[in-house]
Design a protein around this motif. Structure first.
Motif, PDB file in Angstrom:
ATOM      1  N   GLU A  62       3.595  -4.742 -15.723  1.00 53.80           N
ATOM      2  CA  GLU A  62       2.525  -4.126 -16.355  1.00 53.80           C
ATOM      3  C   GLU A  62       2.709  -2.799 -16.843  1.00 53.80           C
ATOM      4  O   GLU A  62       2.116  -2.017 -17.710  1.00 53.80           O
ATOM      5  CB  GLU A  62       1.305  -4.228 -15.252  1.00 53.80           C
ATOM      6  CG  GLU A  62       0.822  -5.630 -15.145  1.00 53.80           C
ATOM      7  CD  GLU A  62      -0.266  -5.629 -14.219  1.00 53.80           C
ATOM      8  OE1 GLU A  62      -1.015  -4.669 -14.371  1.00 53.80           O
ATOM      9  OE2 GLU A  62      -0.477  -6.591 -13.369  1.00 53.80           O
ATOM     10  N   ASP A 149      -6.272   1.413  -0.533  1.00 50.91           N
ATOM     11  CA  ASP A 149      -7.650   0.821   0.130  1.00 50.91           C
ATOM     12  C   ASP A 149      -7.715  -0.244   1.082  1.00 50.91           C
ATOM     13  O   ASP A 149      -8.239  -0.320   2.079  1.00 50.91           O
ATOM     14  CB  ASP A 149      -8.557   0.546  -1.156  1.00 50.91           C
ATOM     15  CG  ASP A 149      -9.020   1.781  -1.926  1.00 50.91           C
ATOM     16  OD1 ASP A 149      -8.982   2.999  -1.533  1.00 50.91           O
ATOM     17  OD2 ASP A 149      -9.251   1.408  -3.013  1.00 50.91           O
ATOM     18  N   GLY A 263      -3.145   3.687 -11.305  1.00 53.28           N
ATOM     19  CA  GLY A 263      -4.054   2.769 -11.398  1.00 53.28           C
ATOM     20  C   GLY A 263      -3.443   1.184 -11.261  1.00 53.28           C
ATOM     21  O   GLY A 263      -3.927   0.192 -10.459  1.00 53.28           O
ATOM     22  N   ILE A 264      -2.456   0.844 -12.170  1.00 54.65           N
ATOM     23  CA  ILE A 264      -1.601  -0.290 -12.039  1.00 54.65           C
ATOM     24  C   ILE A 264      -0.981  -0.556 -10.694  1.00 54.65           C
ATOM     25  O   ILE A 264      -0.950  -1.616 -10.118  1.00 54.65           O
ATOM     26  CB  ILE A 264      -0.575  -0.171 -13.259  1.00 54.65           C
ATOM     27  CG1 ILE A 264      -1.242  -0.281 -14.499  1.00 54.65           C
ATOM     28  CG2 ILE A 264       0.408  -1.547 -13.143  1.00 54.65           C
ATOM     29  CD1 ILE A 264      -0.436  -0.066 -15.755  1.00 54.65           C
ATOM     30  N   ALA A 266      -1.761   0.899  -7.570  1.00 52.31           N
ATOM     31  CA  ALA A 266      -2.707   0.674  -6.514  1.00 52.31           C
ATOM     32  C   ALA A 266      -3.549  -0.586  -6.660  1.00 52.31           C
ATOM     33  O   ALA A 266      -3.610  -1.234  -5.681  1.00 52.31           O
ATOM     34  CB  ALA A 266      -3.756   1.764  -6.921  1.00 52.31           C
ATOM     35  N   LYS A 267      -3.692  -1.071  -7.857  1.00 54.83           N
ATOM     36  CA  LYS A 267      -4.314  -2.273  -8.023  1.00 54.83           C
ATOM     37  C   LYS A 267      -3.436  -3.564  -7.645  1.00 54.83           C
ATOM     38  O   LYS A 267      -3.820  -4.190  -6.918  1.00 54.83           O
ATOM     39  CB  LYS A 267      -4.657  -2.552  -9.689  1.00 54.83           C
ATOM     40  CG  LYS A 267      -5.280  -4.011  -9.882  1.00 54.83           C
ATOM     41  CD  LYS A 267      -5.406  -4.143 -11.372  1.00 54.83           C
ATOM     42  CE  LYS A 267      -3.789  -4.414 -12.065  1.00 54.83           C
ATOM     43  NZ  LYS A 267      -3.702  -4.965 -13.188  1.00 54.83           N
ATOM     44  N   ASN A 268      -2.321  -3.681  -7.950  1.00 56.08           N
ATOM     45  CA  ASN A 268      -1.180  -4.741  -7.466  1.00 56.08           C
ATOM     46  C   ASN A 268      -1.077  -4.633  -5.974  1.00 56.08           C
ATOM     47  O   ASN A 268      -0.905  -5.618  -5.186  1.00 56.08           O
ATOM     48  CB  ASN A 268       0.002  -4.553  -8.294  1.00 56.08           C
ATOM     49  CG  ASN A 268      -0.200  -5.135  -9.604  1.00 56.08           C
ATOM     50  OD1 ASN A 268      -0.226  -6.418  -9.862  1.00 56.08           O
ATOM     51  ND2 ASN A 268      -0.338  -4.221 -10.747  1.00 56.08           N
ATOM     52  N   ASN A 270      -3.105  -3.466  -3.594  1.00 56.45           N
ATOM     53  CA  ASN A 270      -4.292  -4.019  -2.933  1.00 56.45           C
ATOM     54  C   ASN A 270      -4.390  -5.488  -3.060  1.00 56.45           C
ATOM     55  O   ASN A 270      -4.998  -6.107  -2.106  1.00 56.45           O
ATOM     56  CB  ASN A 270      -5.554  -3.290  -3.433  1.00 56.45           C
ATOM     57  CG  ASN A 270      -5.516  -1.752  -2.867  1.00 56.45           C
ATOM     58  OD1 ASN A 270      -5.109  -1.412  -1.695  1.00 56.45           O
ATOM     59  ND2 ASN A 270      -5.803  -0.502  -3.843  1.00 56.45           N
ATOM     60  N   ALA A 271      -4.024  -6.068  -4.272  1.00 58.37           N
ATOM     61  CA  ALA A 271      -4.200  -7.408  -4.545  1.00 58.37           C
ATOM     62  C   ALA A 271      -3.060  -8.098  -3.945  1.00 58.37           C
ATOM     63  O   ALA A 271      -3.565  -9.237  -3.062  1.00 58.37           O
ATOM     64  CB  ALA A 271      -3.921  -7.633  -6.111  1.00 58.37           C
TER      65      ALA A 271
END
Length: 339
Positions: A62, A149, A263-264, A266-268, A270-271
């Motif tokens: 990504e 998070d 952002g990329i 952290a998003k991955n 947490n997922a």
């Protein structure tokens, strides 16, 4: 033999270099802009590392190859205490650590491990994805670390032994048990009149094998992944505490990432944490039978006698005073009255 486009590009760049007409950026184009190390203490087969490898691949894709997260499992870069020092200094950029061990730096981080507090996973996630987790993350941030998070699942902890099953609190009397390097663990087992020994996880197998300690306590998935069944005979389903891993980042390294890349990443992360939770829950259902087949003898326990022993020993009152009214009230808001 298949040759990937990436391999051909590398070969072409090498030919150009050898031919003397290389553009300076040709070799550098293959190098990620941010190469970050992620260290943890778990075996490579543990769900945390399986999902972390997927996470790292997704982040690399990504970000167009700009962020390359290299994973170092199984304490390859040092003990938990070593790596906690490294994440603070920047020796590693990412690290997952139990809140109970992180508490040596951030006292509030161990509150999720209060003995016999959480009855089930629904209560755990309500607290850790809610107000209690937000409070702990705030305290971690004050220690100049960045924390994601979502907390990763390490599971409810069970007690294994080479000498006897644990059926009630009296069975802990004089019991030589390995505990992580964390005051909360030591305090709890001392309240049971056990003989806790603080040992880093990388040394647990050998400590059990050489009878330095009789037993240890960990989630079933980790007991299986670390092959502790080879050096233990009994497994008592005590569910005495729930433990999770906070995904930490070195603040300077994190702030070097442009905002879009943060952002990329952290998003991955947490997922991956959410997926790892589901994996661990599923594994807990199957690993029990596998451990029986490998020779462990299981017994079930009831929480009430253990909780009453801790209450009478002053354990809950002691830790309520240490955590403070705000943190303790958030815990009891989720789990009910303890002290």
């Amino acid at each position: 033999m298949r040759v990937s486009r990436r391999t051909m590009l590398k070969a072409s760049a090498a030919v150009t270099v050898l031919g003397g007409g290389a553009a300076p950026w040709a070799a550098r184009a293959q190098q990620a802009e941010f190469i970050y190390k992620y260290a943890n203490n778990l075996p490579s087969t543990h769900p945390l590392n399986v999902r972390a490898r997927e996470m790292a691949a997704a982040i690399k894709a990504e970000t167009g190859g700009r962020v390359d997260i290299q994973i170092f499992p199984s304490n390859q870069l040092g003990s938990d205490t070593d790596m906690l020092s490294q994440i603070r200094s920047g020796g590693v950029e990412f690290f997952t650590l139990s809140g109970l061990i992180l508490a040596t730096l951030v006292p509030a981080a161990s509150i999720n491990g209060i003995g016999f507090a959480f009855p089930d996973y629904d209560t755990v996630w309500k607290a850790m994805d809610g107000e209690l987790g937000a409070y702990v993350r705030g305290e971690i941030s004050k220690a100049n670390l960045v924390v994601m998070d979502k907390i990763w699942d390490n599971g409810f902890r069970q007690t294994t032994s080479s000498t006897r099953p644990i059926t009630g609190p009296d069975d802990f009397k004089g019991f030589k048990i390995r505990v992580p390097v964390s005051p909360l663990w030591t305090s709890m087992f001392k309240a049971f009149d056990a003989a806790p020994a603080a040992i880093n996880f990388s040394e647990v197998y050998s400590a059990l094998q050489t009878k330095v300690v009789e037993g240890q306590e960990n989630p079933l998935v980790l007991i299986s992944a670390a092959k502790l069944y080879e050096v233990q005979k009994y497994c008592s389903l005590t569910n005495h505490m729930w433990d999770g891993f906070w995904f930490l980042a070195n603040r300077r390294a994190w702030e070097k990432l442009p905002e879009d890349l943060r952002g990329i990443v952290a998003k991955n992360i947490n997922a991956a944490a959410t997926n790892e939770r589901a994996d661990t829950a599923m594994l807990n259902e199957t690993v029990h039978g596998e451990l029986i087949a490998k020779g462990l003898t299981f017994n079930q326990t009831a929480a009430a006698p253990f909780r009453e022993k801790l209450r009478k020993a002053g354990f809950y009152a002691e830790w309520k005073a240490k955590y403070g009214e705000q943190a303790w009230s958030l815990l009891e808001k989720s789990v009910g009255k303890l002290a």
